[in-house]
Design a protein around this motif. Sequence first.
Motif, PDB file in Angstrom:
ATOM      1  N   ARG A   3       0.890  -1.183   0.000  1.00 41.44           N
ATOM      2  CA  ARG A   3       0.000   0.000   0.000  1.00 41.44           C
ATOM      3  C   ARG A   3       0.923   1.226   0.000  1.00 41.44           C
ATOM      4  N   PHE A   5       1.855   5.507  -1.191  1.00 37.30           N
ATOM      5  CA  PHE A   5       1.396   6.855  -1.552  1.00 37.30           C
ATOM      6  C   PHE A   5       2.606   7.779  -1.670  1.00 37.30           C
ATOM      7  N   HIS A  39       2.497  14.376   7.300  1.00 35.54           N
ATOM      8  CA  HIS A  39       2.950  14.522   5.914  1.00 35.54           C
ATOM      9  C   HIS A  39       1.855  15.225   5.117  1.00 35.54           C
ATOM     10  N   THR A  41      -0.014  14.445   1.682  1.00 37.48           N
ATOM     11  CA  THR A  41      -0.163  13.490   0.575  1.00 37.48           C
ATOM     12  C   THR A  41      -0.196  14.233  -0.766  1.00 37.48           C
ATOM     13  N   PHE A  44      -2.406   9.395  -3.537  1.00 40.55           N
ATOM     14  CA  PHE A  44      -2.610   8.107  -2.867  1.00 40.55           C
ATOM     15  C   PHE A  44      -2.702   7.043  -3.953  1.00 40.55           C
ATOM     16  N   GLU A 121      -8.460   9.121  -7.554  1.00 41.51           N
ATOM     17  CA  GLU A 121      -9.743   9.777  -7.267  1.00 41.51           C
ATOM     18  C   GLU A 121      -9.923  10.961  -8.211  1.00 41.51           C
ATOM     19  N   HIS A 128      -3.284  18.873   2.413  1.00 39.86           N
ATOM     20  CA  HIS A 128      -3.602  19.046   3.839  1.00 39.86           C
ATOM     21  C   HIS A 128      -2.685  18.187   4.697  1.00 39.86           C
ATOM     22  N   THR A 130      -3.245  15.923   7.955  1.00 37.76           N
ATOM     23  CA  THR A 130      -4.194  15.407   8.954  1.00 37.76           C
ATOM     24  C   THR A 130      -3.490  15.357  10.300  1.00 37.76           C
ATOM     25  N   ARG A 133      -7.402  11.930  13.784  1.00 40.75           N
ATOM     26  CA  ARG A 133      -8.384  11.060  13.142  1.00 40.75           C
ATOM     27  C   ARG A 133      -9.523  10.837  14.144  1.00 40.75           C
ATOM     28  N   TYR A 167       4.284   4.974   8.410  1.00 40.22           N
ATOM     29  CA  TYR A 167       4.561   5.412   7.038  1.00 40.22           C
ATOM     30  C   TYR A 167       6.070   5.374   6.819  1.00 40.22           C
TER      31      TYR A 167
HETATM   32  P1  2AM Z   1      -5.361  11.647   5.046  1.00 32.61           P
HETATM   33  O1  2AM Z   1      -4.152  12.275   5.598  1.00 32.61           O
HETATM   34  O2  2AM Z   1      -6.390  12.647   4.656  1.00 32.61           O
HETATM   35  O3  2AM Z   1      -5.914  10.537   5.849  1.00 32.61           O
HETATM   36  C1  2AM Z   1      -1.950   7.271   3.601  1.00 32.61           C
HETATM   37  O4  2AM Z   1      -3.128   6.546   3.771  1.00 32.61           O
HETATM   38  C2  2AM Z   1      -2.244   8.691   3.206  1.00 32.61           C
HETATM   39  O5  2AM Z   1      -2.942   8.734   1.967  1.00 32.61           O
HETATM   40  C3  2AM Z   1      -3.076   9.452   4.205  1.00 32.61           C
HETATM   41  O6  2AM Z   1      -2.425  10.669   4.459  1.00 32.61           O
HETATM   42  C4  2AM Z   1      -4.388   9.713   3.532  1.00 32.61           C
HETATM   43  O7  2AM Z   1      -4.898  10.979   3.661  1.00 32.61           O
HETATM   44  C5  2AM Z   1      -4.058   9.604   2.068  1.00 32.61           C
HETATM   45  N1  2AM Z   1      -5.189   9.139   1.296  1.00 32.61           N
HETATM   46  C6  2AM Z   1      -5.780   9.778   0.271  1.00 32.61           C
HETATM   47  N2  2AM Z   1      -6.766   9.057  -0.252  1.00 32.61           N
HETATM   48  C7  2AM Z   1      -6.844   7.926   0.474  1.00 32.61           C
HETATM   49  C8  2AM Z   1      -7.683   6.783   0.434  1.00 32.61           C
HETATM   50  N3  2AM Z   1      -8.639   6.649  -0.479  1.00 32.61           N
HETATM   51  N4  2AM Z   1      -7.489   5.829   1.366  1.00 32.61           N
HETATM   52  C9  2AM Z   1      -6.519   5.966   2.302  1.00 32.61           C
HETATM   53  N5  2AM Z   1      -5.681   7.008   2.371  1.00 32.61           N
HETATM   54  C10 2AM Z   1      -5.842   7.978   1.472  1.00 32.61           C
END
Ligand code: 2AM
Length: 177
Positions: A3, A5, A39, A41, A44, A121, A128, A130, A133, A167
């Motif tokens: 997995r 990114f 971090h 992103t 992804f 997507e 951003h 995060t 959570r 990560y």
């Molecule tokens: P996030 O910070 O908004 O959660 C690893 O999973 C990173 O990829 C996370 O920082 C997550 O964003 C981002 N990400 C983007 N699209 C995702 C998806 N569909 N599923 C999981 N993580 C995603």
Amino acid sequence: MKRLFFALDLNDTDKHTITLWREQHLSLTAKPVKSENLHITLAFLGMVEPEQQQTLMEFCDQQFLPQTSQPKKHFNIDCNQLALFKKAKALYLGCQHFPKPLIKLATLLSQQAIELGIIQESRQYHPHITIYRKAKSLPDNSKCQLDLTINSFSLYHSKSTPDGVSYIPLKTWSLVQ
Ligand code: 2AM
């Protein structure tokens, strides 16, 4: 398969600045993102085959080889928003004026992923960080002003461990000479 990114790397000082600001300004019952996991992103990817990973890394090697004749400067990120992705329950830091070259980088990596058959997507890129959570609402004191510095980006492996997700940077490319 892993997995994976792509993300912009935050340096240790900036990670510390963010966690300190979080401690001083927010007290939520939500789950704080570990400092080392902070971090931004870029793209992804989800589950990626080893051959796809190799091709992506070679693409970045070609695009981001150090070129001493072309000095590049680090990027400043002015995080001035605290906001909530309601559906994902993610409380994040955002910035109004994100550097255009970094948006272009996100687009480039995403296009490269699509060429390899990796689904991306269709919604607009929303850079951003995060910081929590499982957040249910936006805190009242939602003002922030954090100046961060970006020097590089990495391909990350998102790995589940007994201590939560980790990560791991697999390879890093400098955006600075
Ligand atoms: P996030 O910070 O908004 O959660 C690893 O999973 C990173 O990829 C996370 O920082 C997550 O964003 C981002 N990400 C983007 N699209 C995702 C998806 N569909 N599923 C999981 N993580 C995603």
